[in-house]
Design a protein around this motif. Structure first.
Motif, PDB file in Angstrom:
ATOM      1  N   ASP A 186      -4.894   7.137  -4.440  1.00  9.36           N
ATOM      2  CA  ASP A 186      -5.888   6.097  -3.977  1.00  9.36           C
ATOM      3  C   ASP A 186      -6.477   5.286  -5.014  1.00  9.36           C
ATOM      4  OD1 ASP A 186      -5.400   7.394  -1.130  1.00  9.36           O
ATOM      5  OD2 ASP A 186      -6.658   9.090  -1.810  1.00  9.36           O
ATOM      6  N   ARG A 187      -6.603   4.063  -4.577  1.00  4.83           N
ATOM      7  CA  ARG A 187      -7.298   3.168  -5.635  1.00  4.83           C
ATOM      8  C   ARG A 187      -7.984   2.222  -4.730  1.00  4.83           C
ATOM      9  NH1 ARG A 187      -5.461   4.544 -10.726  1.00  4.83           N
ATOM     10  NH2 ARG A 187      -5.512   2.603 -11.281  1.00  4.83           N
ATOM     11  N   THR A 189      -9.274  -2.131  -5.295  1.00  2.00           N
ATOM     12  CA  THR A 189      -8.952  -3.142  -5.905  1.00  2.00           C
ATOM     13  C   THR A 189     -10.350  -3.839  -6.483  1.00  2.00           C
ATOM     14  OG1 THR A 189      -9.509  -4.383  -3.917  1.00  2.00           O
ATOM     15  CG2 THR A 189      -7.143  -3.976  -4.300  1.00  2.00           C
ATOM     16  N   VAL A 195      -0.801  -9.879  -1.873  1.00  3.27           N
ATOM     17  CA  VAL A 195       0.070  -8.769  -1.504  1.00  3.27           C
ATOM     18  C   VAL A 195       1.106  -9.350  -0.727  1.00  3.27           C
ATOM     19  CG1 VAL A 195       0.665  -6.824  -0.561  1.00  3.27           C
ATOM     20  CG2 VAL A 195      -1.720  -7.036  -1.245  1.00  3.27           C
ATOM     21  N   VAL A 215      -6.497   0.810  -1.237  1.00  2.00           N
ATOM     22  CA  VAL A 215      -5.030   0.810  -1.081  1.00  2.00           C
ATOM     23  C   VAL A 215      -4.302   2.229  -1.667  1.00  2.00           C
ATOM     24  CG1 VAL A 215      -4.943  -1.585  -1.234  1.00  2.00           C
ATOM     25  CG2 VAL A 215      -4.713  -0.171  -3.399  1.00  2.00           C
ATOM     26  N   ARG A 216      -3.392   2.572  -1.402  1.00  2.00           N
ATOM     27  CA  ARG A 216      -2.567   3.552  -2.033  1.00  2.00           C
ATOM     28  C   ARG A 216      -1.375   3.108  -2.865  1.00  2.00           C
ATOM     29  NH1 ARG A 216       1.983   5.719   0.203  1.00  2.00           N
ATOM     30  NH2 ARG A 216       1.211   4.868   1.876  1.00  2.00           N
ATOM     31  N   LEU A 217      -1.226   3.512  -4.010  1.00  2.00           N
ATOM     32  CA  LEU A 217      -0.217   3.083  -4.945  1.00  2.00           C
ATOM     33  C   LEU A 217       1.042   3.955  -4.704  1.00  2.00           C
ATOM     34  CD1 LEU A 217      -1.781   2.445  -8.505  1.00  2.00           C
ATOM     35  CD2 LEU A 217      -1.479   0.748  -6.612  1.00  2.00           C
ATOM     36  N   THR A 226       4.752  -3.401  -8.097  1.00  2.00           N
ATOM     37  CA  THR A 226       4.042  -2.127  -7.509  1.00  2.00           C
ATOM     38  C   THR A 226       3.916  -2.134  -6.054  1.00  2.00           C
ATOM     39  OG1 THR A 226       2.670  -1.743  -9.705  1.00  2.00           O
ATOM     40  CG2 THR A 226       1.788  -0.611  -7.421  1.00  2.00           C
ATOM     41  N   GLU A 227       4.291  -1.075  -5.444  1.00  2.00           N
ATOM     42  CA  GLU A 227       4.482  -0.987  -4.135  1.00  2.00           C
ATOM     43  C   GLU A 227       3.236  -0.331  -3.592  1.00  2.00           C
ATOM     44  OE1 GLU A 227       7.915   0.211  -1.620  1.00  2.00           O
ATOM     45  OE2 GLU A 227       7.032   1.782  -0.967  1.00  2.00           O
ATOM     46  N   VAL A 228       2.268  -0.723  -2.784  1.00  2.00           N
ATOM     47  CA  VAL A 228       1.135  -0.307  -2.221  1.00  2.00           C
ATOM     48  C   VAL A 228       0.998  -0.191  -0.677  1.00  2.00           C
ATOM     49  CG1 VAL A 228      -0.193  -1.419  -4.324  1.00  2.00           C
ATOM     50  CG2 VAL A 228       0.064  -2.563  -2.085  1.00  2.00           C
ATOM     51  N   VAL A 235       3.507  -1.536   3.953  1.00  4.62           N
ATOM     52  CA  VAL A 235       3.296  -1.515   2.467  1.00  4.62           C
ATOM     53  C   VAL A 235       3.398  -2.945   1.991  1.00  4.62           C
ATOM     54  CG1 VAL A 235       4.453   0.581   2.262  1.00  4.62           C
ATOM     55  CG2 VAL A 235       5.697  -1.474   2.189  1.00  4.62           C
ATOM     56  N   THR A 246      -6.554  -2.702  -9.995  1.00  2.00           N
ATOM     57  CA  THR A 246      -7.143  -1.501  -9.184  1.00  2.00           C
ATOM     58  C   THR A 246      -7.662  -0.546 -10.298  1.00  2.00           C
ATOM     59  OG1 THR A 246      -5.008  -0.059  -9.114  1.00  2.00           O
ATOM     60  CG2 THR A 246      -5.442  -1.888  -7.375  1.00  2.00           C
TER      61      THR A 246
END
Length: 378
Positions: A186-187, A189, A195, A215-217, A226-228, A235, A246
């Motif tokens: 979990d991140r 920004t 995005v 967001v979630r990495l 990077t898919e978030v 996503v 992030t």
């Protein structure tokens, strides 16, 4: 002066032309019949007026009236023909919308062909409440169907062929790329960033995140994206070298606690852990483990409600999560979430639920992955 019959002498009336007694004609007197006058010419009678409707008992209208009425009828037919042509034209144009059995019109339902961004469940209804899981779609699998909206305003894809419904939060317009590495953290920004819809240079923007967005990495692609996981589901993609920086989420509440979204009726553990389960299944399949043989676990290092999640586990018709905490502590945390759990760690479920769930200490051979585990399945 009285007149008398010259034949019998009987008295005659002043205007008599024959004797009432003997029948002799009275002649030679003032009352003799005068020559008959020629018949008078018939009077010229003007034609009756033209009328629209013939009255009861009236004679038929003259012929010229009929001709005029016939002309009016032809004119009406011509006008009616024009009106029919106009209606026919209008009817053809209305064919651009679909007509229901009740004669009402509605727009044709929107169809779409999308791709799953993670393993997604198929349900028998377009709803998370009161629906049953009837199958699943793998990450990257194509899904074609019709878009529908549930009672909460959330969109679903009703798959062609009637095979089920899948939430639009699990779908994207393009097939997701293969991930070179998994993250799952979990991140937050730290700057406003865009995005993208897909992991490609020049891809369209999907949304703009403000600083502080959660967001979630999910992981990193081989070509530098990077898919978030996004706040509203689904996503997006960020270039790894972009300004979309992030940092680890400091939150200990909603963001951290969303790691496990457990459903005891279906054994679902939520999208946050799905990338780990996917990797575990692939690894198990790669080792040619028989279906009924040993389980396979994949390491995780994440926090959840004061617990430490250490691994995900997949077996034959079951799956689970390992914790670095004693079973009693894990059971207490799930009771606080509203689950009813008996002293043996078994979850209370309705009679129609085919699966069972328990939280138990790990056995001696599994201590390397944690102190306890939640196991759900047949």
């Amino acid at each position: 002066m009285a007149n008398f019959c010259s034949e019998c002498g009987s008295a005659l009336s002043p205007d008599a032309r024959f004797c009432a007694e003997c029948g002799a004609a009275v002649s030679g007197t003032e009352n003799a019949a005068a020559p008959a006058a020629p018949a008078a010419s018939p009077a010229i009678v003007p034609p009756p007026p033209i009328i629209d409707v013939e009255a009861d008992g009236a004679s038929p209208a003259p012929r010229r009236t009929g001709l005029l009425l016939g002309g009016a009828a032809l004119l009406a037919v011509a006008i009616g023909g024009g009106a029919w042509l106009g209606l026919s034209s209008t009817e053809e144009k209305s064919g651009t919308v679909e007509s229901t059995g009740e004669g009402q019109h509605h727009a044709t339902a929107e169809t779409a062909t999308l791709y799953t961004v993670a393993e997604a469940n198929l349900r028998d209804k377009a709803s998370l409440q009161g629906s049953k899981i009837v199958g699943s779609l793998k990450r990257g699998e194509k899904a074609a169907g019709t878009l529908v909206t549930d009672e909460r305003g959330k969109q679903w894809l009703k798959l062609d062929g009637g095979s089920g419904f899948v939430s639009l939060a699990n779908l994207a317009k393009a097939a997701p790329p293969a991930l070179a590495s998994l993250d799952g953290s979990d991140r937050i920004t730290t700057a406003q960033c865009t995005v993208l819809e897909s992991a490609a240079a020049g891809a369209a923007s999907k949304m703009v995140l403000k600083p502080g967005a959660a967001v979630r990495l999910v992981g990193a692609t081989a070509d530098g994206f990077t898919e978030v996981g996004l706040p509203g589901g689904g996503v997006g993609y960020m270039p790894a070298a972009s300004a979309c920086a992030t940092e680890p989420s400091p939150a200990k509440g909603a963001v951290a606690n969303s790691l496990i979204q457990f459903d005891a009726r279906s054994c679902e553990l939520g999208p946050e852990l799905e990338p780990y389960f996917e990797r575990a299944r692939k690894a198990r399949d790669g080792q040619n483990i028989e279906e009924t043989a040993e389980e396979y676990d994949f390491p995780v290092d994440k926090k959840f409600r004061g617990l430490r999640v250490t691994a995900v586990i997949v077996g034959y018709e079951w799956q689970g999560v390992a914790f670095g905490d004693p079973a009693s502590k894990v059971q207490a945390a799930f009771r606080q979430m509203g689950f009813t759990i008996d002293k043996n760690g078994d979850f209370a479920v309705d009679d129609d639920v085919a699966v069972s769930t328990t939280i138990r200490p790990t056995d001696a051979g599994s201590r390397s992955r944690g102190q306890s585990e939640l196991i759900c399945g047949v």
